[in-house]
Design a protein around this motif. Structure first.
Motif, PDB file in Angstrom:
ATOM      1  N   LEU A 174     -15.712 -15.095   5.790  1.00  0.00           N
ATOM      2  CA  LEU A 174     -15.593 -16.256   6.672  1.00  0.00           C
ATOM      3  C   LEU A 174     -14.634 -15.956   7.821  1.00  0.00           C
ATOM      4  O   LEU A 174     -14.920 -16.272   8.975  1.00  0.00           O
ATOM      5  CB  LEU A 174     -15.126 -17.482   5.887  1.00  0.00           C
ATOM      6  CG  LEU A 174     -14.936 -18.768   6.692  1.00  0.00           C
ATOM      7  CD1 LEU A 174     -16.218 -19.178   7.396  1.00  0.00           C
ATOM      8  CD2 LEU A 174     -14.428 -19.883   5.782  1.00  0.00           C
ATOM      9  N   GLN A 175     -13.519 -15.318   7.524  1.00  0.00           N
ATOM     10  CA  GLN A 175     -12.556 -14.969   8.568  1.00  0.00           C
ATOM     11  C   GLN A 175     -13.165 -14.011   9.584  1.00  0.00           C
ATOM     12  O   GLN A 175     -12.948 -14.143  10.788  1.00  0.00           O
ATOM     13  CB  GLN A 175     -11.292 -14.358   7.960  1.00  0.00           C
ATOM     14  CG  GLN A 175     -10.202 -14.109   8.971  1.00  0.00           C
ATOM     15  CD  GLN A 175      -9.711 -15.381   9.646  1.00  0.00           C
ATOM     16  OE1 GLN A 175      -9.422 -16.359   8.979  1.00  0.00           O
ATOM     17  NE2 GLN A 175      -9.633 -15.375  10.961  1.00  0.00           N
ATOM     18  N   GLN A 176     -13.957 -13.072   9.109  1.00  0.00           N
ATOM     19  CA  GLN A 176     -14.634 -12.131  10.005  1.00  0.00           C
ATOM     20  C   GLN A 176     -15.597 -12.872  10.933  1.00  0.00           C
ATOM     21  O   GLN A 176     -15.655 -12.599  12.138  1.00  0.00           O
ATOM     22  CB  GLN A 176     -15.374 -11.072   9.190  1.00  0.00           C
ATOM     23  CG  GLN A 176     -16.068 -10.032  10.037  1.00  0.00           C
ATOM     24  CD  GLN A 176     -16.813  -9.001   9.184  1.00  0.00           C
ATOM     25  OE1 GLN A 176     -16.991  -9.182   7.986  1.00  0.00           O
ATOM     26  NE2 GLN A 176     -17.248  -7.937   9.817  1.00  0.00           N
ATOM     27  N   ILE A 177     -16.339 -13.812  10.387  1.00  0.00           N
ATOM     28  CA  ILE A 177     -17.273 -14.603  11.195  1.00  0.00           C
ATOM     29  C   ILE A 177     -16.509 -15.400  12.247  1.00  0.00           C
ATOM     30  O   ILE A 177     -16.891 -15.422  13.423  1.00  0.00           O
ATOM     31  CB  ILE A 177     -18.123 -15.534  10.297  1.00  0.00           C
ATOM     32  CG1 ILE A 177     -19.120 -14.713   9.485  1.00  0.00           C
ATOM     33  CG2 ILE A 177     -18.848 -16.600  11.123  1.00  0.00           C
ATOM     34  CD1 ILE A 177     -19.843 -15.490   8.407  1.00  0.00           C
ATOM     35  N   GLU A 223     -27.555 -15.071  17.309  1.00  0.00           N
ATOM     36  CA  GLU A 223     -26.722 -14.475  16.266  1.00  0.00           C
ATOM     37  C   GLU A 223     -25.517 -15.369  15.965  1.00  0.00           C
ATOM     38  O   GLU A 223     -25.126 -15.528  14.807  1.00  0.00           O
ATOM     39  CB  GLU A 223     -26.237 -13.090  16.704  1.00  0.00           C
ATOM     40  CG  GLU A 223     -25.473 -12.350  15.623  1.00  0.00           C
ATOM     41  CD  GLU A 223     -25.033 -10.968  16.077  1.00  0.00           C
ATOM     42  OE1 GLU A 223     -24.057 -10.460  15.494  1.00  0.00           O
ATOM     43  OE2 GLU A 223     -25.647 -10.396  16.995  1.00  0.00           O
ATOM     44  N   ALA A 224     -24.950 -15.977  16.997  1.00  0.00           N
ATOM     45  CA  ALA A 224     -23.816 -16.881  16.807  1.00  0.00           C
ATOM     46  C   ALA A 224     -24.227 -18.082  15.952  1.00  0.00           C
ATOM     47  O   ALA A 224     -23.460 -18.513  15.082  1.00  0.00           O
ATOM     48  CB  ALA A 224     -23.276 -17.340  18.153  1.00  0.00           C
ATOM     49  N   LEU A 225     -25.421 -18.612  16.182  1.00  0.00           N
ATOM     50  CA  LEU A 225     -25.903 -19.737  15.377  1.00  0.00           C
ATOM     51  C   LEU A 225     -26.083 -19.337  13.918  1.00  0.00           C
ATOM     52  O   LEU A 225     -25.725 -20.093  13.014  1.00  0.00           O
ATOM     53  CB  LEU A 225     -27.209 -20.284  15.949  1.00  0.00           C
ATOM     54  CG  LEU A 225     -27.081 -21.076  17.240  1.00  0.00           C
ATOM     55  CD1 LEU A 225     -28.468 -21.396  17.807  1.00  0.00           C
ATOM     56  CD2 LEU A 225     -26.280 -22.345  17.026  1.00  0.00           C
ATOM     57  N   GLU A 226     -26.628 -18.148  13.688  1.00  0.00           N
ATOM     58  CA  GLU A 226     -26.789 -17.656  12.311  1.00  0.00           C
ATOM     59  C   GLU A 226     -25.434 -17.479  11.645  1.00  0.00           C
ATOM     60  O   GLU A 226     -25.246 -17.848  10.485  1.00  0.00           O
ATOM     61  CB  GLU A 226     -27.558 -16.335  12.310  1.00  0.00           C
ATOM     62  CG  GLU A 226     -29.030 -16.468  12.614  1.00  0.00           C
ATOM     63  CD  GLU A 226     -29.756 -15.127  12.643  1.00  0.00           C
ATOM     64  OE1 GLU A 226     -29.289 -14.181  11.989  1.00  0.00           O
ATOM     65  OE2 GLU A 226     -30.789 -15.040  13.330  1.00  0.00           O
TER      66      GLU A 226
END
Length: 95
Positions: A15-18, A31-34
């Motif tokens: 989650l932190q990586q995202i 990709e940001a939405l995914e």
């Protein structure tokens, strides 16, 4: 063979990586939405694990094997299950 669910720490790191990738702002929209959707699922899973752990830690087993509630449980997230402690607990200060 069933796949093992990632640990709390592994999910939190993912989650932190995202979040870090989305904060950079250079990820293509699709990709940001995914990633955002994956992050929401991870956040819900992490919250469920925390809630479960909180419930478990809120109970103690005495020497006779009886389960005892350690603290007053509450649905109010602002006091973290601590009941009426601190400001506004009904204790008046006399000066």
């Amino acid at each position: 063979m069933a796949t093992k669910e990632p640990s709390f720490e592994e999910q939190l790191a993912q989650l932190q990586q995202i979040v870090n990738q989305l904060e950079q702002g250079n990820t293509p929209l699709e990709e940001a939405l995914e990633q955002f959707q994956t992050g929401i699922k991870l956040a819900k899973s992490l919250q469920n694990k925390l809630t479960s752990a909180e419930k478990t830690l809120g109970h103690l087993i005495d020497d006779a094997g009886n389960e005892r509630v350690y603290e007053n449980n509450t649905d109010d997230p602002s006091n973290n299950g601590g009941g009426n402690r601190g400001f506004g607990s009904g204790d008046s200060v006399k000066g």
